[in-house]
Scaffold this active site. Structure first.
Site, PDB file in Angstrom:
ATOM      1  N   CYS A  74      36.734  45.138  41.806  1.00 37.56           N
ATOM      2  CA  CYS A  74      37.729  45.150  42.879  1.00 37.56           C
ATOM      3  C   CYS A  74      39.185  45.210  42.426  1.00 37.56           C
ATOM      4  O   CYS A  74      39.944  46.088  42.851  1.00 37.56           O
ATOM      5  CB  CYS A  74      37.540  43.910  43.748  1.00 37.56           C
ATOM      6  SG  CYS A  74      35.893  43.753  44.486  1.00 37.56           S
ATOM      7  N   HIS A 129      44.184  40.845  46.278  1.00 41.89           N
ATOM      8  CA  HIS A 129      43.493  40.656  44.997  1.00 41.89           C
ATOM      9  C   HIS A 129      44.290  41.193  43.807  1.00 41.89           C
ATOM     10  O   HIS A 129      43.716  41.661  42.821  1.00 41.89           O
ATOM     11  CB  HIS A 129      42.094  41.292  45.034  1.00 41.89           C
ATOM     12  CG  HIS A 129      41.155  40.651  44.048  1.00 41.89           C
ATOM     13  ND1 HIS A 129      39.884  41.143  43.799  1.00 41.89           N
ATOM     14  CD2 HIS A 129      41.282  39.552  43.249  1.00 41.89           C
ATOM     15  CE1 HIS A 129      39.282  40.397  42.897  1.00 41.89           C
ATOM     16  NE2 HIS A 129      40.115  39.420  42.541  1.00 41.89           N
TER      17      HIS A 129
END
Length: 469
Positions: A74, A129
């Site tokens: 990710c 993130h």
């Protein structure tokens, strides 16, 4: 490469002036899903996953059949997407641990900063993130407004006293969570709120919105009504049904946003892009990457090859076609800059290509002859794709596949082609000369928990199996 009309079956893998003077700069809506399976969309031919609104983007635009992301997990994937660079070149080669005092290095210019300079309103919804501390947060990296989460995942329902990383935040301030919330729906609500505010306050200003869903990343939280909406569909397991229900919720929010753009008269002049962040996570969220081999975190096609769509009705992009050229997610930044009326400076050292000449048919061939990947540093796993061949070095074990004839990576040709292995290893080492060791390290708990399925484990050299399961 071919570029023509094809049925939407599961892939048979076999400018403008400066911004200040541009009156018709397109809006840009960048939609990102999380850990979705390559096969798990209607436009990819899924018989179970219903995605009518995403399918409509495919029907009005282009489906990419050989699109890749720059990382198999990710955080690195997002770093490559937003920077337009190989994230390994600035130390973002591993997933960012949570919590962590660092983030995507502050000297790296990101997509919204380029677009702000070209006169865009910039908005982000969803999963970041790329850093929790305030200097790394989206509102300090080029986004005018941000609503979402700073870490990589959280419950889709209300959390009592969440950490800052898992909390819902708006421009750095905690959002008061209420009973009954569902994160995917809330992301859609906030996207509509931001867009309505933009149209009311700056009607002549183009917008860039990055809507980064957490669906269908684990935890596997689906709304009961979405699960029951799929009662008429036969699934191989209840877990697959939950995955499909989470995807259905995401697709519904995409539909609401498209409808708003249509009602506001902005849809035709909005480039809509959809792609996934990396390969489906397999047993972690019960996604399917078939017929590709591998999953999230691997260097097989199932780890780095993703579904991707682009539609822009007034922009000269053809409708309902497939584009088979080798493409990377870091191509989007230079494409956006040129679309917005900007020029590309060599000093920026962007790795991507402007895709518009390919999509409009002015240029043929692959945007990239070569792509490279590395995960977990010099001794980690790495791969090189070059003119139809793919070399994989899995922590010391070498494989070679002819992707054009064997896209499912079933036949390792390394022993039959030692010279090709030597050549591609040398090319990869030359690419790695520009890479940094990761600024933070990745542990293998993910693969210890969810691991490779038995058929994948049996294909690895014995000395590696203890490391991945």
């Amino acid at each position: 490469m071919s570029f023509g009309f094809k049925p939407y079956l599961l892939l048979l893998l076999g400018a403008l002036c400066h911004a200040s003077t541009v009156a018709n700069q397109p809006n840009i809506l960048l939609l990102f899903s999380d850990d979705a399976g390559y096969a798990d969309f209607g436009f990819q031919g899924s018989p179970t996953h219903q995605t009518p609104h995403l399918d409509s983007i495919a029907n009005t635009g282009v489906r990419f059949t050989r699109a890749y992301v720059s990382g198999p997990v990710c955080s690195p994937s997002r770093a490559g997407l937003l920077s337009g660079k190989y994230q390994q070149f600035f130390g973002h080669g591993n997933n960012l641990p949570n919590p962590h005092p660092m983030g995507l290095p502050l000297d790296i210019k990101l997509m919204p900063e380029y677009l702000q300079e070209l006169g865009y309103g910039t908005y982000m919804i969803g999963k970041w993130h790329l850093g929790i501390p305030e200097p790394y947060q989206p509102q300090n990296r080029g986004f005018d407004r941000f609503f979402g989460i700073l870490e990589g995942a959280r419950s889709y329902h209300k959390i009592k006293n969440p950490s800052l990383g898992k909390a819902l935040v708006e421009n750095g301030q905690r959002f008061q969570e209420e009973a009954g919330l569902y994160v995917t729906d809330l992301f859609g609500d906030k996207a509509i709120e931001f867009l309505n505010d933009h149209f009311d306050q700056d009607p002549n200003k183009p917008f860039f919105m990055y809507l980064s869903f957490t669906a269908p990343h684990s935890p596997m939280d689906a709304k009961e009504e979405d699960i029951h909406a799929l009662d008429h569909v036969e699934f191989e397991s209840e877990e697959r049904k939950i995955n499909a229900a989470m995807t259905l919720a995401m697709d519904r929010e995409v539909g609401r946003i498209l409808e708003l753009l249509k009602a506001r008269g902005e849809l035709d002049n909005t480039m809509v892009i959809f792609l996934n962040d990396n390969g489906g996570a397999g047993r972690s969220n019960h996604s399917s990457n078939l017929p590709l081999r591998g999953h999230k975190s691997s260097m097989f096609e199932g780890g780095v090859r993703v579904p991707m769509l682009v539609s822009w009705p007034s922009g000269g992009i053809p409708k309902g076609v497939d584009f088979d050229g080798v493409t990377s997610s870091f191509d989007l930044l230079p494409t956006f800059i040129r679309m917005a009326g900007g020029s590309l400076s060599p000093d920026w050292e962007l790795e991507g290509r402007d895709l518009m000449p390919y999509l409009r048919g002015d240029r043929v061939g692959d945007p990239h002859a070569t792509l490279a990947w590395r995960f977990n540093g010099y001794k980690g796993r790495k791969a090189l794709l070059h003119r139809g061949w793919k070399y994989i070095n899995w922590e010391g074990s070498e494989s070679l596949f002819h992707i054009e004839s064997d896209p499912c990576e079933k036949k390792n040709l390394a022993k039959q082609n030692p010279n090709k292995v030597d050549t591609m290893r040398t090319m990869l080492l030359a690419w790695e000369a520009n890479a940094m060791q990761p600024l933070w390290w990745w542990n293998k708990d993910y693969e210890r928990k969810y691991a490779l399925p038995p058929e994948e484990l049996s294909s690895l050299p014995i000395h590696l199996t203890d490391n991945v399961n």
